[in-house]
Design a protein around this motif. Structure first.
Motif, PDB file in Angstrom:
ATOM      1  N   GLY A   1       3.367   2.568   0.046  1.00 37.98           N
ATOM      2  CA  GLY A   1       4.651   1.626   0.305  1.00 37.98           C
ATOM      3  C   GLY A   1       4.279   0.365   0.754  1.00 37.98           C
ATOM      4  O   GLY A   1       5.037  -0.574   1.133  1.00 37.98           O
ATOM      5  N   THR A   2       2.814  -0.003   0.723  1.00 40.36           N
ATOM      6  CA  THR A   2       2.427  -1.520   0.734  1.00 40.36           C
ATOM      7  C   THR A   2       2.073  -2.113  -0.562  1.00 40.36           C
ATOM      8  O   THR A   2       1.659  -3.113  -0.565  1.00 40.36           O
ATOM      9  CB  THR A   2       1.170  -1.581   1.954  1.00 40.36           C
ATOM     10  N   GLY A   3       2.246  -1.246  -1.650  1.00 35.92           N
ATOM     11  CA  GLY A   3       1.754  -1.463  -2.911  1.00 35.92           C
ATOM     12  C   GLY A   3       2.768  -2.510  -3.713  1.00 35.92           C
ATOM     13  O   GLY A   3       3.646  -2.550  -3.060  1.00 35.92           O
TER      14      GLY A   3
ATOM     15  N   GLY B   1       4.035   5.352   3.828  1.00 35.05           N
ATOM     16  CA  GLY B   1       2.828   6.200   3.490  1.00 35.05           C
ATOM     17  C   GLY B   1       1.616   5.672   2.913  1.00 35.05           C
ATOM     18  O   GLY B   1       1.497   5.496   1.584  1.00 35.05           O
ATOM     19  N   SER B   2       0.646   5.331   3.720  1.00 36.22           N
ATOM     20  CA  SER B   2      -0.533   4.676   3.217  1.00 36.22           C
ATOM     21  C   SER B   2      -1.481   4.869   4.162  1.00 36.22           C
ATOM     22  O   SER B   2      -1.226   5.068   5.397  1.00 36.22           O
ATOM     23  CB  SER B   2      -0.389   3.504   2.555  1.00 36.22           C
ATOM     24  N   ARG B   3      -2.705   4.573   4.070  1.00 36.54           N
ATOM     25  CA  ARG B   3      -3.861   4.396   5.062  1.00 36.54           C
ATOM     26  C   ARG B   3      -3.401   3.428   6.282  1.00 36.54           C
ATOM     27  O   ARG B   3      -3.939   3.767   7.279  1.00 36.54           O
ATOM     28  CB  ARG B   3      -5.075   3.955   4.458  1.00 36.54           C
ATOM     29  N   SER B   4      -2.550   2.463   6.093  1.00 36.89           N
ATOM     30  CA  SER B   4      -2.254   1.658   7.043  1.00 36.89           C
ATOM     31  C   SER B   4      -0.901   2.015   7.734  1.00 36.89           C
ATOM     32  O   SER B   4      -0.334   1.209   8.534  1.00 36.89           O
ATOM     33  CB  SER B   4      -2.323   0.012   6.769  1.00 36.89           C
ATOM     34  N   GLY B   5      -0.265   2.995   7.193  1.00 32.59           N
ATOM     35  CA  GLY B   5       1.002   3.492   7.888  1.00 32.59           C
ATOM     36  C   GLY B   5       0.915   4.173   9.074  1.00 32.59           C
ATOM     37  O   GLY B   5      -0.022   4.547   9.742  1.00 32.59           O
TER      38      GLY B   5
ATOM     39  N   SER C   1       4.083   7.110  -5.159  1.00 27.52           N
ATOM     40  CA  SER C   1       3.390   6.346  -5.990  1.00 27.52           C
ATOM     41  C   SER C   1       1.651   6.668  -5.708  1.00 27.52           C
ATOM     42  O   SER C   1       1.337   6.538  -4.398  1.00 27.52           O
ATOM     43  CB  SER C   1       3.571   4.826  -5.814  1.00 27.52           C
ATOM     44  N   TYR C   2       1.208   7.479  -6.662  1.00 26.78           N
ATOM     45  CA  TYR C   2      -0.216   7.836  -6.356  1.00 26.78           C
ATOM     46  C   TYR C   2      -1.267   6.836  -6.481  1.00 26.78           C
ATOM     47  O   TYR C   2      -1.111   5.798  -7.233  1.00 26.78           O
ATOM     48  CB  TYR C   2      -0.459   8.940  -7.353  1.00 26.78           C
ATOM     49  N   TYR C   3      -2.391   6.929  -5.663  1.00 29.71           N
ATOM     50  CA  TYR C   3      -3.590   6.120  -5.860  1.00 29.71           C
ATOM     51  C   TYR C   3      -4.790   6.771  -5.787  1.00 29.71           C
ATOM     52  O   TYR C   3      -4.977   7.981  -5.277  1.00 29.71           O
ATOM     53  CB  TYR C   3      -3.703   5.194  -4.355  1.00 29.71           C
TER      54      TYR C   3
ATOM     55  N   GLN D   1       3.044  -7.308 -13.280  1.00 26.77           N
ATOM     56  CA  GLN D   1       2.470  -8.033 -12.037  1.00 26.77           C
ATOM     57  C   GLN D   1       1.191  -7.693 -11.647  1.00 26.77           C
ATOM     58  O   GLN D   1       0.227  -7.994 -10.965  1.00 26.77           O
ATOM     59  CB  GLN D   1       3.147  -7.337 -10.572  1.00 26.77           C
ATOM     60  N   ASN D   2       0.451  -6.846 -12.801  1.00 27.73           N
ATOM     61  CA  ASN D   2      -0.973  -6.796 -12.702  1.00 27.73           C
ATOM     62  C   ASN D   2      -1.778  -7.951 -13.183  1.00 27.73           C
ATOM     63  O   ASN D   2      -2.911  -8.088 -12.783  1.00 27.73           O
ATOM     64  CB  ASN D   2      -1.420  -5.803 -13.899  1.00 27.73           C
ATOM     65  N   PHE D   3      -0.808  -9.016 -13.538  1.00 25.19           N
ATOM     66  CA  PHE D   3      -1.321 -10.253 -13.785  1.00 25.19           C
ATOM     67  C   PHE D   3      -1.440 -11.238 -12.546  1.00 25.19           C
ATOM     68  O   PHE D   3      -2.218 -12.167 -12.576  1.00 25.19           O
ATOM     69  CB  PHE D   3      -0.825 -11.027 -14.973  1.00 25.19           C
TER      70      PHE D   3
HETATM   71  N1  LIG Z   1      -0.344  -0.875 -12.409  1.00 28.27           N
HETATM   72  C1  LIG Z   1       0.313  -0.427 -13.672  1.00 28.27           C
HETATM   73  O1  LIG Z   1       0.418  -1.210 -14.637  1.00 28.27           O
HETATM   74  C2  LIG Z   1       1.030   0.928 -13.724  1.00 28.27           C
HETATM   75  C3  LIG Z   1       1.842   1.449 -14.627  1.00 28.27           C
HETATM   76  C4  LIG Z   1       2.361   2.754 -14.741  1.00 28.27           C
HETATM   77  C5  LIG Z   1       2.198   3.543 -13.591  1.00 28.27           C
HETATM   78  N2  LIG Z   1       1.344   2.969 -12.699  1.00 28.27           N
HETATM   79  C6  LIG Z   1       1.098   3.963 -11.326  1.00 28.27           C
HETATM   80  O2  LIG Z   1       1.600   3.105 -10.392  1.00 28.27           O
HETATM   81  C7  LIG Z   1       0.626   3.595  -9.298  1.00 28.27           C
HETATM   82  C8  LIG Z   1       0.333   2.726  -8.517  1.00 28.27           C
HETATM   83  O3  LIG Z   1      -0.514   1.774  -8.899  1.00 28.27           O
HETATM   84  P1  LIG Z   1      -0.879   0.164  -8.735  1.00 28.27           P
HETATM   85  O4  LIG Z   1      -1.755  -0.284  -9.456  1.00 28.27           O
HETATM   86  O5  LIG Z   1       0.662  -0.467  -8.551  1.00 28.27           O
HETATM   87  O6  LIG Z   1      -1.170   0.337  -7.050  1.00 28.27           O
HETATM   88  P2  LIG Z   1      -0.495  -0.254  -5.816  1.00 28.27           P
HETATM   89  O7  LIG Z   1       0.882   0.484  -5.579  1.00 28.27           O
HETATM   90  O8  LIG Z   1      -0.535  -1.758  -5.600  1.00 28.27           O
HETATM   91  O9  LIG Z   1      -1.528   0.473  -4.867  1.00 28.27           O
HETATM   92  C9  LIG Z   1      -1.726   0.168  -3.460  1.00 28.27           C
HETATM   93  C10 LIG Z   1      -1.217   1.195  -2.647  1.00 28.27           C
HETATM   94  O10 LIG Z   1      -2.051   2.146  -2.327  1.00 28.27           O
HETATM   95  C11 LIG Z   1      -2.175   2.742  -1.184  1.00 28.27           C
HETATM   96  N3  LIG Z   1      -3.517   3.317  -1.097  1.00 28.27           N
HETATM   97  C12 LIG Z   1      -4.799   2.966  -1.237  1.00 28.27           C
HETATM   98  N4  LIG Z   1      -5.647   3.953  -1.147  1.00 28.27           N
HETATM   99  C13 LIG Z   1      -4.836   5.096  -0.699  1.00 28.27           C
HETATM  100  C14 LIG Z   1      -5.419   6.447  -0.228  1.00 28.27           C
HETATM  101  N5  LIG Z   1      -6.660   6.623  -0.187  1.00 28.27           N
HETATM  102  N6  LIG Z   1      -4.430   6.963   0.402  1.00 28.27           N
HETATM  103  C15 LIG Z   1      -2.966   6.721   0.438  1.00 28.27           C
HETATM  104  N7  LIG Z   1      -2.589   5.372   0.018  1.00 28.27           N
HETATM  105  C16 LIG Z   1      -3.460   4.417  -0.495  1.00 28.27           C
HETATM  106  C17 LIG Z   1      -2.304   1.246  -0.359  1.00 28.27           C
HETATM  107  O11 LIG Z   1      -2.103   1.328   0.924  1.00 28.27           O
HETATM  108  P3  LIG Z   1      -3.297   1.153   2.174  1.00 28.27           P
HETATM  109  O12 LIG Z   1      -4.305   0.070   1.540  1.00 28.27           O
HETATM  110  O13 LIG Z   1      -2.759   0.693   3.229  1.00 28.27           O
HETATM  111  O14 LIG Z   1      -3.751   2.542   2.094  1.00 28.27           O
HETATM  112  C18 LIG Z   1      -1.154   0.525  -1.100  1.00 28.27           C
HETATM  113  O15 LIG Z   1       0.115   0.851  -0.715  1.00 28.27           O
HETATM  114  C19 LIG Z   1      -0.348   4.365  -9.678  1.00 28.27           C
HETATM  115  O16 LIG Z   1      -0.166   5.971  -9.736  1.00 28.27           O
HETATM  116  C20 LIG Z   1      -0.383   4.056 -11.237  1.00 28.27           C
HETATM  117  O17 LIG Z   1      -0.889   5.288 -12.209  1.00 28.27           O
HETATM  118  C21 LIG Z   1       0.626   1.656 -12.605  1.00 28.27           C
END
Ligand SMILES: NC(=O)c1ccc[n+]([C@@H]2O[C@H](COP(=O)([O-])OP(=O)(O)OC[C@H]3O[C@@H](n4cnc5c(N)ncnc54)[C@H](OP(=O)(O)O)[C@@H]3O)[C@@H](O)[C@H]2O)c1
Length: 275
Positions: free
Chosen positions: A12-14, A34-38, A63-65, A127-129
């Protein structure tokens, strides 16, 4: 949703989760991050933190991490979804990825959990960029990745958050799998060129070799699972299998997805790519 029970937003902070939280909150729908800072703290690596976070919920956005393509993600996401259902959660929206064996296995786990599910199977985020590992090289003026002219339909995370919001708040989306892409295929070189144009800077793109890329990621001292993931994404998944556009966003939102050039222009204006 007919009640005011909170939506648990994992990640939720990603990139997507933060934007979904803003949309729900602005409509008066309570959210729990739902995150480590939640609060309570949620950590994928500490299953004892899962159950306290899922009490009294109306729905969950998963959203899995670090990434749903990482080996073992399907089992973890499946275990979470089953526990959520056992705790009375009926609605789950899963953020997934395209052309990834593990992601598609995770989808099956969520479908089998007994929840009312919706799957958002997404292309590479634009936004990966700007919010990910490519920002620094863009600032420095050169991006080197082991990927050639393959086209990727980069999708804007604001569109994904809009789709998740609609799926959670409007009827008709249970049991639906939406593939979410942007409106145009761009190579990574094309995307960097769009960003260069938007910033008015010279930013080069180089196709690096597999070995050069491995050495570069080692220099960043990335955790092993992230280094594995980048290698998997660039050398396996970006092989042309995802070189198609879909109508998923049009189906959910009733409008066209945002084009990469609009993303590049808006983001350049924030100054994030200035050196
Ligand atoms: N990026 C892409 O292009 C893309 C494309 C398709 C699908 N996806 C999927 O999108 C999902 C998110 O990817 P993203 O790259 O966009 O990352 P993101 O959402 O920016 O990831 C960061 C989030 O994960 C949390 N987090 C980090 N470690 C954690 C832990 N151990 N337990 C719980 N929460 C944790 C962070 O919060 P805290 O630091 O507070 O814990 C933050 O809220 C992934 O499952 C990925 O497969 C991504």
């Amino acid at each position: 949703m007919t009640d005011t029970k909170p939506v648990l937003i994992l990640g939720g902070t990603g990139k997507t989760g933060r934007r979904l939280a803003e949309r729900l909150t602005s409509q008066g729908i309570p959210v729990r991050i739902g995150s480590r800072s939640g609060s309570p703290r949620f950590d994928w690596e500490v299953p004892a933190t899962w159950e306290p976070a899922m009490q009294g919920l109306g729905a969950v956005y998963i959203s899995y991490y670090p990434d749903i393509a990482v080996p073992g993600a399907a089992e973890t996401v499946g275990a979470f979804a089953r526990l959520a259902v056992a705790n009375g959660v009926t609605r789950i929206v899963l953020l997934s990825g395209r052309g990834e064996t593990e992601a598609q296995r995770a989808e099956e786990m969520v479908k089998a959990s007994g929840a009312d599910w919706t799957i958002l199977r997404c292309a590479w985020f634009s936004q990966n960029f700007s919010e990910g590992f490519l920002v620094e090289s863009l600032r420095q003026g050169e991006v080197a990745l082991p990927v050639g002219p393959v086209g990727e339909p980069f999708v804007d995370v604001d569109d994904i958050a809009d789709a998740a919001f609609v799926a959670l708040t409007e009827p008709g989306h249970v049991g639906q799998l939406y593939e979410l892409t942007g409106p145009r295929l761009l190579s990574f070189a094309d995307a960097v060129a769009e960003i260069a144009k938007a910033t008015g800077r010279d930013i080069g793109y180089i196709k690096s070799s597999h070995d050069e890329f491995t050495a570069a990621t080692a220099a960043y001292e990335l955790p092993p699972e992230i280094a594995w993931l980048l290698n998997e994404l660039f050398t396996e998944v970006l092989d042309g299998r995802n070189e198609t556009l879909t109508d998923g966003l049009q189906r959910v939102l009733g409008r066209a997805p945002k084009d990469f050039s609009a993303y590049a222009n808006e983001t350049a204006a924030t100054g994030i790519w200035s050196n």
